[in-house]
Scaffold this active site. Structure first.
Site, short mmCIF file in Angstrom:
data_model
loop_
_atom_site.label_atom_id
_atom_site.label_comp_id
_atom_site.label_asym_id
_atom_site.label_seq_id
_atom_site.Cartn_x
_atom_site.Cartn_y
_atom_site.Cartn_z
N LYS A 205 20.49 29.65 -33.50
CA LYS A 205 20.60 28.47 -34.45
C LYS A 205 22.03 27.58 -34.24
O LYS A 205 21.80 26.24 -34.29
CB LYS A 205 21.07 29.21 -35.90
CG LYS A 205 21.38 28.38 -37.06
CD LYS A 205 21.46 29.46 -38.25
CE LYS A 205 22.05 28.41 -39.30
NZ LYS A 205 22.33 29.04 -40.55
N GLU A 211 25.91 35.66 -25.89
CA GLU A 211 24.72 36.52 -25.23
C GLU A 211 23.49 35.53 -25.06
O GLU A 211 23.12 35.62 -23.85
CB GLU A 211 24.19 37.54 -26.24
CG GLU A 211 25.16 38.51 -26.39
CD GLU A 211 26.18 38.25 -27.68
OE1 GLU A 211 26.44 37.14 -28.29
OE2 GLU A 211 26.44 39.35 -28.46
N GLY A 265 20.37 32.86 -40.24
CA GLY A 265 19.52 33.42 -38.99
C GLY A 265 19.01 34.52 -39.35
O GLY A 265 17.59 34.39 -38.73
N ARG A 266 19.21 35.33 -40.02
CA ARG A 266 18.53 36.61 -40.40
C ARG A 266 17.28 36.19 -41.40
O ARG A 266 16.26 37.15 -41.69
CB ARG A 266 19.10 37.73 -41.03
CG ARG A 266 20.13 37.55 -42.09
CD ARG A 266 21.33 38.36 -42.37
NE ARG A 266 22.15 38.07 -43.32
CZ ARG A 266 23.24 37.50 -43.39
NH1 ARG A 266 23.42 36.86 -41.93
NH2 ARG A 266 24.14 37.26 -44.02
N GLU A 351 23.67 42.99 -42.69
CA GLU A 351 24.34 41.74 -42.32
C GLU A 351 24.66 40.88 -43.62
O GLU A 351 25.46 40.32 -43.88
CB GLU A 351 23.98 40.84 -41.37
CG GLU A 351 25.01 39.70 -40.56
CD GLU A 351 24.36 39.26 -39.37
OE1 GLU A 351 23.48 38.43 -39.57
OE2 GLU A 351 24.84 39.62 -38.39
N HIS A 382 9.13 64.58 -36.52
CA HIS A 382 9.60 65.64 -35.51
C HIS A 382 10.80 65.59 -34.89
O HIS A 382 11.26 65.91 -33.84
CB HIS A 382 8.55 65.63 -34.13
CG HIS A 382 7.11 66.20 -34.84
ND1 HIS A 382 6.78 67.50 -34.77
CD2 HIS A 382 6.16 65.25 -35.38
CE1 HIS A 382 5.67 67.58 -35.06
NE2 HIS A 382 4.86 66.28 -35.62
N LYS A 510 33.64 39.15 -31.54
CA LYS A 510 33.46 37.98 -30.80
C LYS A 510 34.59 37.38 -30.16
O LYS A 510 34.85 37.26 -29.06
CB LYS A 510 32.64 37.03 -31.75
CG LYS A 510 31.29 37.26 -31.78
CD LYS A 510 30.62 35.85 -32.40
CE LYS A 510 29.43 35.96 -33.13
NZ LYS A 510 28.89 34.89 -33.71
O1 F6P Z 1 25.27 38.26 -35.64
C1 F6P Z 1 25.89 37.30 -35.98
C2 F6P Z 1 24.87 35.95 -35.85
O2 F6P Z 1 25.59 34.89 -36.59
C3 F6P Z 1 23.63 36.44 -36.59
O3 F6P Z 1 23.59 36.05 -38.25
C4 F6P Z 1 22.56 35.34 -36.14
O4 F6P Z 1 21.20 35.76 -36.47
C5 F6P Z 1 23.00 35.75 -34.50
O5 F6P Z 1 24.48 35.90 -34.65
C6 F6P Z 1 22.57 34.84 -33.46
O6 F6P Z 1 22.88 33.50 -33.94
P1 F6P Z 1 22.43 32.34 -33.29
O7 F6P Z 1 21.13 32.16 -33.80
O8 F6P Z 1 23.25 31.04 -33.49
O9 F6P Z 1 22.55 32.44 -31.68
#
Ligand code: F6P
Length: 545
Positions: A205, A211, A265-266, A351, A382, A510
């Site tokens: 987003k 990452e 995002g979620r 979240e 199990h 972060k």
């Molecule tokens: O974990 C924090 C967050 O901002 C989430 O809400 C989001 O889905 C994720 O990081 C990834 O963010 P982006 O889509 O901006 O890379």
């Protein structure tokens, strides 16, 4: 400090007191219509919530709570595009992404539907072309593997959906998901792939998430080293609200699929973030997934609270969290393909409602979001069901089961169904002392041994569960299920008076990771850190050699 919410939640204690004096076993024995009274449908989705510690009075109190907390008003405000995400000053309009009606959906004075439909049309064009081979890699080969690089909402939704819809995928076009910054993740995914036939989708987003950017850079280098730098644009697409950053990465403009800041995002699997799903299962199936969510939205928007599935599930969650103090909630799909469903819901729910400050910025003095967890049945049986049946914590459970399997492999599915029904029955009934004694006596055990074994073999029972039953795990049904849980989270967040649409809690880690990087790289000293962090950095530097 007391908040008005607490006074809303307090009346539940009267119902709890009444229900603490009885058991579900007794309630079922007393009322042959209990299933009928406490079950509801949304389209083809049946929710049986009769195996809960409830009676009609308790449910009435819970619906009253939802009304008093303004669930209906806030739901309508969300749909009208009001900025209910107050800390980020944004609308929360993921319902627009799957809206199939003919009305305008307005956000900040503008009908967003033309842009939403424009991106969907572009996704259709692109996914069709990848699937039929007309979009090719730099060497002229069609794509066999699509690797989505994203994390959180840019990974969990599409990864969960792709797995859930495996019967709709093609063996010659595989979708992979890389999320972790741990190099092992991308390494192990790329190991089996042919660069000439691999497309990367960078999903973020913000297009700044460390990452994702780190993994995207590694993927870019992998393509460039195998096929040359000039091949990069042919092997990449991007999904983001940050179109400038996508272009800066070298993605061709017709391969950048946008979305908007009013999509959390979620809550973004319905947006361009769903592109890998559309490629994997075909656009028509992706559209059916949207349609299922649209149907659930209409149910949520139009059905009275007493028959509204997300509301029922939401208030039951509040009931257990606030009146009974249960701290976790398990989601146990009896569907192997929903094996990432609980992981997906962890982000969606935790979240969203993992907050301890109310909308007015005051600390809450009641519990909010529970810990969500789960694994598919029967594997869980199990592993951890022992604790659910006989442990000291009570864990409310959602069971999910399809009536029809995709595979014709009798007797597998009948066994699966027998197991899920057995679990909810066992949790509700438990096993009394008299039943254990009778069972052990029938086995011919002597009195002393019976006395010794009885406490171990008793089950307390009275343990709550919901069961969601649907005809088949189709794209449409999956869309309905995901939207059901989204709205459940909304209902609970509204009752708890928290902002379910921000996530400041992920920021501190972060920031600190950024500050620690030069220390673990050995280019700066860790002197300013606490003695534990300093000690660990020093030990790490010694160990890594
Ligand atoms: O974990 C924090 C967050 O901002 C989430 O809400 C989001 O889905 C994720 O990081 C990834 O963010 P982006 O889509 O901006 O890379």
């Amino acid at each position: 400090m007391a908040t008005p919410r607490k006074s809303l939640l307090n009346p539940l204690m009267k119902s709890r007191k009444r229900l603490a004096e009885t058991t579900m076993r007794e309630l079922f024995a007393a009322d042959p219509n209990r299933f009928k009274t406490f079950s509801a449908k949304a389209g083809e989705l049946l929710l049986d919530y009769s195996k809960n510690r409830i009676d009609e009075k308790a449910m009435a109190a819970l619906f009253e709570l939802a009304r008093a907390a303004g669930v209906e008003e806030r739901r309508d405000a969300m749909w009208k595009g009001e900025h209910i995400n107050i800390t980020e000053d944004r609308a929360v309009q993921h319902m627009a992404l799957r809206y199939m009606g003919d009305k305008k959906v307005v956000v900040d004075g503008k009908d967003v539907m033309p842009e939403v439909r424009g991106v969907l049309a572009a996704m259709k064009g692109f996914s069709d072309a990848v699937r039929d081979g007309s979009i090719k890699g730099s060497s002229g080969d069609s794509f066999t593997d699509v690797v989505n690089i994203g994390i959180g909402g840019s990974d969990l939704g599409p990864a969960m959906v792709t797995l859930a819809l495996a019967p709709y995928t093609r063996a010659d076009l595989r979708a992979h998901y890389v999320s972790n910054v741990d190099g092992a993740h991308i390494h192990d995914v790329l190991r089996g792939l042919d660069p000439k036939r691999t497309m990367f989708i960078v999903a973020s987003k913000t297009f700044t998430t460390d990452e994702t950017m780190t993994n995207a850079a590694t993927a870019r280098a992998w393509i460039a080293s195998a096929l040359g730098e000039a091949a990069v644009p042919d092997h990449f697409a991007a999904l983001s609200t940050n179109l400038t950053a996508c272009a800066g990465f070298g993605i061709k403009s017709d391969r950048i699929f946008g979305f908007w800041d009013w999509v959390g995002g979620r809550y973004s699997v319905w947006s361009a973030i769903g592109l890998p799903v559309a490629i994997a299962v075909g656009y028509d199936n992706f559209e059916a997934f949207l349609k299922g969510a649209y149907d659930m939205d209409q149910h949520f928007l139009k059905t009275k609270l007493e028959k509204n599935l997300p509301v029922i599930m939401g208030v039951l969650g509040v009931w257990y969290r606030n009146a009974w103090g249960f701290s976790t909630h398990a989601v146990l799909p009896y569907d192997q393909r929903l094996s990432r469903f609980a992981a997906y819901l962890q982000q969606q729910d935790m979240e969203s409602n993992g907050k301890s400050v109310s909308l007015s910025g005051k600390p809450v003095d009641y519990n909010t979001g529970p810990i969500i967890w789960g694994e598919p049945g029967t594997n869980g049986q199990h592993a951890f069901y022992q604790l659910i049946h006989q442990g000291t914590d009570v864990i409310p459970v959602d069971f999910l089961i399809a009536a029809q399997p995709h595979e014709q492999l009798p007797p597998h599915h009948d066994k699966l169904v027998a197991n899920v029904l057995a679990q909810s029955e066992a949790l509700m009934l438990g096993k009394t002392k008299d039943e254990v004694v009778a069972e052990l006596s029938a086995q011919g055990l002597d009195k002393a041994r019976i006395k010794e074994l009885t406490p171990h073999k008793m089950f307390p029972g009275n343990r709550p569960s919901n069961t969601l039953l649907y005809p088949k795990l189709t794209p449409e049904r999956l869309g309905s299920l995901v939207a059901l849980y989204e709205h459940k989270v909304f209902v609970q967040g509204t009752i708890w008076g928290v902002n379910s649409y921000d996530q400041w809690g992920v920021e501190l880690g972060k920031q600190l990771a950024k500050a620690l990087l030069p220390k673990v790289q050995g280019t700066e000293k860790a002197t300013a850190h606490d003695s534990s962090t300093r000690g660990l950095v020093e030990a790490y530097l010694k160990l890594r050699g």
